[in-house]
Design an enzyme around this catalytic site. Structure first.
Site, PDB file in Angstrom:
ATOM      1  N   ASP A  14      -2.141   5.401  -5.767  1.00 21.54           N
ATOM      2  CA  ASP A  14      -2.348   4.504  -4.632  1.00 21.54           C
ATOM      3  C   ASP A  14      -2.517   3.047  -5.049  1.00 21.54           C
ATOM      4  OD1 ASP A  14      -2.907   3.537  -2.109  1.00 21.54           O
ATOM      5  OD2 ASP A  14      -5.011   4.152  -2.151  1.00 21.54           O
TER       6      ASP A  14
ATOM      7  N   ASP B  63       0.823  -1.216   0.000  1.00 23.26           N
ATOM      8  CA  ASP B  63       0.000   0.000   0.000  1.00 23.26           C
ATOM      9  C   ASP B  63       0.853   1.260   0.000  1.00 23.26           C
ATOM     10  OD1 ASP B  63      -2.092   1.739   0.154  1.00 23.26           O
ATOM     11  OD2 ASP B  63      -2.614   1.300   2.233  1.00 23.26           O
TER      12      ASP B  63
END
Ligand code: NAG
Ligand code: NAG
Ligand code: NAG
Length: 418
Positions: free
Chosen positions: A274, A83
Site C-alpha cells: 500500500d 494510493d
C-alpha cells in the site's frame, strides 16, 4: 517511451520504422511540508486502513507519495496522494468547506464551471475514513490527465465538506463498482493492460516513478518473481479482489552474518502493498520481535504497542530485514535499517530519536499487515490487476538509462512465476 529504429538496407534505400509502447510514465514525489493526518478509504470500502499517528512531537513523517494530474478542460492542476489501497479519485471543490480544511491553494482544487468537459451526475456520496472522518461530495465525469495522457469521462468525487482528509486522492487499486483511472487508461487504449509498476527510490530521494502499462528493467535486480494477489471467496464460491494483498510467509532479521527467523514455521499472512500507508504494520507479536531485534522500542517507554522509535544513529548499522513471500520459491525483499529510520522526532537525554518504519497492530485486526512506503522503497512492485498478479524484485538505485517493457494483454512479460 522508447523508439526503436530499424535500418533496412535495400539497395541504397534505408527506411525507418517506429514502434511506440503504450505506457504512461509519471513522477511521484514526497512533500517537504507537513499536512494534517488522515488516511482515505475508497468510497463504499469494506476494509479499513489504519490511521498513522505521530509520536513524541507533532512532527510526523507521513512520507506519502503524490502525483500531479490535471482535471477538466482546460486542465486544472492537482497534487494528489497516489494510493494503491483505494479506488476513487477524490478532489476538493474550490471554495468549499473542504478547502477550509485542506491546503487547496498549494495542492489544487477543482472549479467545475471552468471545465468544458465537466458532467455532473447529480448523485451525492460520502467517502469514509478509518479515523471516523468522512468527505461528502458529488460524483462527476471529466477528463483526468496523468503523465500527459488523457483519461476521458473519469468518474470522480468532487468533495465539498467533511473532516479527516489531508489532500486529494488518486486511488489506483482494484475497481469498486466503477472504473479506476488505470482501468480506464487500458479501456481507452492508452495502455495495453490494467497494470502499473511502482518505484519509490530510496528514503533520501524526494521522488520516484509510476509507470502505467509497463515496467522498467533498469530499476530492479532480476529476477522479478510473480505471485498471486489474494482474493476473498464469496458465499457463492466466486472470488473478489479488493486489495493488493499477497502472502507474507517469512520474516527474518539480519545482523551482520547472523540471521534470525522471526515468524513461526507455516506462517502465512495477507499483506497489503500500500503506497497510501507511510509505515509498515506487522502483526503485534511479529512487530515486537522485529522491533526488539533491531534495537527499536515503543514510545512512551513501557508501552507494548503502537508507535515505535529508534535512535537515529541506528541508520548506519549493518542490520536489515528479509521479507519472504508466497513460500520458498517466492520473492525475498531485503529492507536495510537505513530505510526504516524515519523522521527525527527530537532529542531526549542527549539521544536523537527517530520514528521507526515498523509498527505493530493487534493480530485480530482486519488488515493487520500493511507493507507501506517504508517497505516499498526497497522493492520494485509490478501490479497486474487484470491477472491478479504482483511481481516483486529488489529495487535498484542508480540503474542507469530506462529499459521499458510494455505489459500487454498476457500480463507481466518477464520474470518467474513463484
Ligand atoms: C508537482 O506540482 C507541484 C506544485 O505545482 C510542484 O511544486 C512539484 O514540483 C511538481 N512535482 C512533479 C514531480 O511534477
Ligand atoms: C491526527 O489524528 C489524531 C487521531 O485521529 C487526532 O487526534 C489528531 O488531532 C490529528 N492531528 C491533526 C493535526 O489533525
Ligand atoms: C455505494 O453503495 C450504495 C449502497 O449499496 C450504492 O447504491 C451505490 O451505488 C454505491 N456507490 C458506488 C460508487 O459504488
Amino acid at each position: 517511451m522508447t523508439m526503436t529504429t530499424f535500418f533496412v538496407l535495400a539497395g541504397l534505400l534505408a527506411s525507418t520504422l517506429t514502434t511506440a509502447q503504450r505506457v504512461v510514465l509519471a513522477d511521484i514525489w514526497k512533500p517537504d511540508f507537513e499536512l494534517t493526518n488522515g488516511t482515505i478509504l475508497g468510497s463504499n470500502a469494506t476494509l479499513s486502513k489504519r490511521q498513522f499517528n505521530s509520536v513524541l512531537t507533532q512532527k510526523s513523517d507521513r512520507s506519502l507519495y503524490w502525483i500531479n494530474v490535471t482535471i477538466g478542460t482546460p486542465g486544472q492542476k492537482q497534487s494528489m496522494q497516489l494510493d494503491t489501497g483505494s479506488s476513487s479519485v477524490l478532489v476538493p471543490a474550490t471554495g468549499s468547506g473542504l478547502c477550509s480544511l485542506l491546503p487547496c491553494d498549494i495542492l489544487g482544487s477543482f472549479t467545475s464551471s471552468l471545465s468544458s468537459t465537466f458532467s455532473n451526475t447529480g448523485q451525492s456520496t460520502t467517502v469514509g475514513f478509518v479515523d471516523g472522518g468522512s468527505v461528502t461530495g458529488n460524483w462527476f465525469y471529466d477528463t483526468v490527465r496523468v503523465g500527459g495522457k488523457a483519461i476521458k469521462s473519469q468518474l470522480s468525487v468532487l468533495g465539498t465538506s467533511g473532516s479527516g482528509l489531508s489532500e486529494g486522492v488518486l486511488g489506483i487499486g482494484f475497481p469498486a463498482s466503477y472504473p479506476t483511472i488505470n482501468h480506464n487508461l487500458a479501456a481507452q487504449g492508452v495502455i495495453a493492460s490494467n497494470s502499473y509498476s511502482i518505484w519509490l527510490d530510496s528514503l533520501s530521494s524526494s521522488s520516484g516513478t509510476i509507470l502505467f502499462g509497463g515496467l522498467n528493467t533498469a530499476r530492479f535486480v532480476a529476477p522479478l518473481k510473480k505471485i498471486p494477489v489474494l482474493g476473498s471467496t464469496n458465499a457463492d464460491g466466486s472470488v473478489s479482489y479488493n486489495l493488493p494483498s499477497v502472502a507474507l510467509t517469512r520474516v527474518a532479521t539480519l545482523q551482520g552474518s547472523t540471521r534470525t527467523v522471526q515468524t513461526p514455521s507455516g506462517y502465512s499472512e495477507p499483506a497489503m502493498l500500500d503506497t497510501g500507508t507511510p509505515v509498515t504494520i506487522l502483526q503485534q507479536s511479529l512487530a515486537n520481535a522485529v522491533i526488539a531485534a533491531l534495537g527499536a522500542s515503543y514510545y512512551p517507554s513501557g508501552s507494548t504497542s503502537g508507535n515505535a522509535v529508534i535512535p537515529c544513529a541506528a541508520a548506519s548499522n549493518s542490520q536489515s530485514i528479509n521479507f519472504h513471500f508466497s513460500g520458498t520459491s517466492g520473492p525475498t525483499i531485503n529492507v536495510p535499517i537505513s530505510q526504516l529510520v524515519l523522521a527525527n522526532l527530537g532529542t531526549v537525554s542527549g539521544v536523537a530519536w527517530c520514528q521507526f518504519g515498523i509498527y505493530g497492530a493487534a493480530d485480530s485486526e482486519n488488515l493487520a499487515t500493511v507493507l507501506g512506503d517504508s517497505f516499498l522503497r526497497s522493492a520494485y512492485a509490478v501490479y497486474d490487476l487484470d491477472h491478479h498478479q504482483i511481481g516483486l524484485a529488489q529495487t535498484l538505485h542508480n540503474g542507469g538509462a530506462a529499459n521499458i517493457m510494455e505489459i500487454g494483454a498476457s500480463g507481466i512479460p518477464i520474470g518467474d512465476d513463484a
